[in-house]
Design an enzyme around this catalytic site. Sequence first.
Site, PDB file in Angstrom:
ATOM      1  N   TRP A  93       0.806  -1.217   0.000  1.00 42.38           N
ATOM      2  CA  TRP A  93       0.000   0.000   0.000  1.00 42.38           C
ATOM      3  C   TRP A  93       0.836   1.261   0.000  1.00 42.38           C
ATOM      4  O   TRP A  93       0.457   2.272  -0.601  1.00 42.38           O
ATOM      5  CB  TRP A  93      -1.024  -0.029   1.144  1.00 42.38           C
ATOM      6  N   ASP A 125      -1.609   6.754   6.269  1.00 38.57           N
ATOM      7  CA  ASP A 125      -2.749   5.991   5.744  1.00 38.57           C
ATOM      8  C   ASP A 125      -3.096   4.925   6.785  1.00 38.57           C
ATOM      9  O   ASP A 125      -2.466   3.877   6.847  1.00 38.57           O
ATOM     10  CB  ASP A 125      -2.364   5.348   4.413  1.00 38.57           C
ATOM     11  N   LYS A 185     -12.541  -1.227   6.749  1.00 38.29           N
ATOM     12  CA  LYS A 185     -11.886  -2.209   7.610  1.00 38.29           C
ATOM     13  C   LYS A 185     -12.327  -2.021   9.069  1.00 38.29           C
ATOM     14  O   LYS A 185     -12.907  -2.911   9.667  1.00 38.29           O
ATOM     15  CB  LYS A 185     -10.378  -2.124   7.450  1.00 38.29           C
TER      16      LYS A 185
END
Lengths: 361, 361
Positions: free
Chosen positions: B102, B172, B196
């Site tokens: 990511w 993030d 999530k």
Amino acid sequence: MSRVWNFSAGPAALPQAVLERAQREMLDWNGSGASVMEQSHRGKRFIEMAARAEADLRSLLAVSADYAVLFLQGGATQHFAQIPMNLADAGDSADYIVSGHWSEKAVSEAAPYLRVNVAASGEAGHYLALPPRESWQLDPQAAYVHYTPNETIHGVEFHDIPEVGAVPLVADMSSNILSEPLDVSRFGLIYAGAQKNIGPSGLVVMIIRRDLLQRAGRPMARIFRYAEHAAHDSMLNTPNTWGWYLAGLTFQWLQEQGGVAAIGERNRAKAELLYRSIDGSGGYYRNPVEPSARSRMNVPFTLHDAALDAAFLKESETAGLLALKGHKAVGGMRASLYNAVPPEAVQVLTAFMRDFAQRHG
Amino acid sequence: MSRVWNFSAGPAALPQAVLERAQREMLDWNGSGASVMEQSHRGKRFIEMAARAEADLRSLLAVSADYAVLFLQGGATQHFAQIPMNLADAGDSADYIVSGHWSEKAVSEAAPYLRVNVAASGEAGHYLALPPRESWQLDPQAAYVHYTPNETIHGVEFHDIPEVGAVPLVADMSSNILSEPLDVSRFGLIYAGAQKNIGPSGLVVMIIRRDLLQRAGRPMARIFRYAEHAAHDSMLNTPNTWGWYLAGLTFQWLQEQGGVAAIGERNRAKAELLYRSIDGSGGYYRNPVEPSARSRMNVPFTLHDAALDAAFLKESETAGLLALKGHKAVGGMRASLYNAVPPEAVQVLTAFMRDFAQRHG
């Protein structure tokens, strides 16, 4: 449970059958033992559902293989900016037809990315009529022509697709997509925020002619490129899975209603009933829009005396009629009559309006 | 109704109590006679709900008034691009710490908008460890330092907030926000895709220090400017209303669980139980991550013989354990243990793993 008659301009009424199905499936979707919101978008179950939603939309609007169908995020407003980013170079210009609040917004968000040519505008007439096609100053070199077939605030709607020659026609159909049959082949790009005729907010549906995906556009991140979204079946990153699912249920519901031809008849009849009630009220209610430009989806109207507005809103709410307050830009009332608003809702509304006029004559 | 134990990496499990409440309120939310999805985001009911969600999030993470809280769209991936657009000029550079898939993505989406300085990377070590802070080549002139506190695919997590001096730290936190107490004051900007630990996909929650809203950024449309979203309480355009509502319900649920301190304890215990089972399996199961960098949220593991993978997945699914297949980049299995995954799920999983090892020994 007492459901109201919901005339919200958006996020707007959803078909009750769709809500009931989503309710039933909330904890255990499709035999998975989990909600549709709790599934990987890359899982078999979700991919099948997503593909069916696209297929159903294609079937409803007879979308040919020349077009990609995308399920995106950001609302129509983000795509006011992203469309010029994708379809134009910095030196290009595009033609914009300004017919109300939303086309004004489309212009202002596009302006940082290209030269906007306002080819026609209804502003001088307070957007009570549409600029006649013969007055449009189109540029044959334009990257595209953008217009807004239906304006939710001013309540004006194009009832024919304008002829613009070889330049791709781009339409923000947020408020009238799927409300009647549509010849998609006349368009280069159609886009719509979902929250009026498709599903919940947070989802944008786009139908884009594949040749337009070849345009280089401006230098930008991959996530902004429609070609990338198309190449990844709208799963370049995690999509709005709930929105996509609800959209799919709405498409199925539309098919059960007989498709866009049947819903189009129903929508026309709903709007006619309301306009007839307004026009036949002897001036008690008024819709100021030029009759040929009146919207089937959003019907703004005023009371003959604005001092009655508060009573009208209060009593209508008590009568189970939700969200009739007009937009502050035009005042008065507004009834939005999207696909999911049943004919009964308009019958109840017009009966209430007659009754209100008698009691507050 | 048979709910499974859901280990999906995202969109991930939601608290069952949240789903049940959303189910109950689906057709008639808050006494309105309509779904929360059918309400104007500018209506009193929605605005009150939205404000309460923000207040609850502020309370959970002790977010001071120096920060704005935004409810946005586009997924973290869009903000990989939008953050440099907002925080940097074209000539600026920013430091990126690359610790897995990511953060690699964050780099590639940022690259069109500024000069990316990869100040540290774990790539050479296959992202099985975190680049030690003392190895980072930070630039004191950087527009910001970006890192990814938890990497869902490689299963590595920073267990301390790195000290980066006066340069704003951008994180993030899609996969670990709200999973334990957090000192927000150490950050310039925190952002998280909701799917999530917060709610459904299609929503991004951002916590941004107000001084960063003053940065001019690049020329761009208003819809991309965080300052505009902040000035309009995240209602510059129609937000993802369903996502915002579900996020609010999840924040309330978290408070009922005792807040982030209590959920943090629970998350630590869940992860410890699973890592202990893996490490104590005599090599039958393996997690390759350097122990100090192991993620509490995402636990990738392999079986000693990859030929058993198919049987493990089939039998686990039959046993009601959903979504244990590992990401294709690393193979094997992965169990994601976000807030909504109850301790019982990990007990059932570890018991299944023991049993499987005995039967397929």
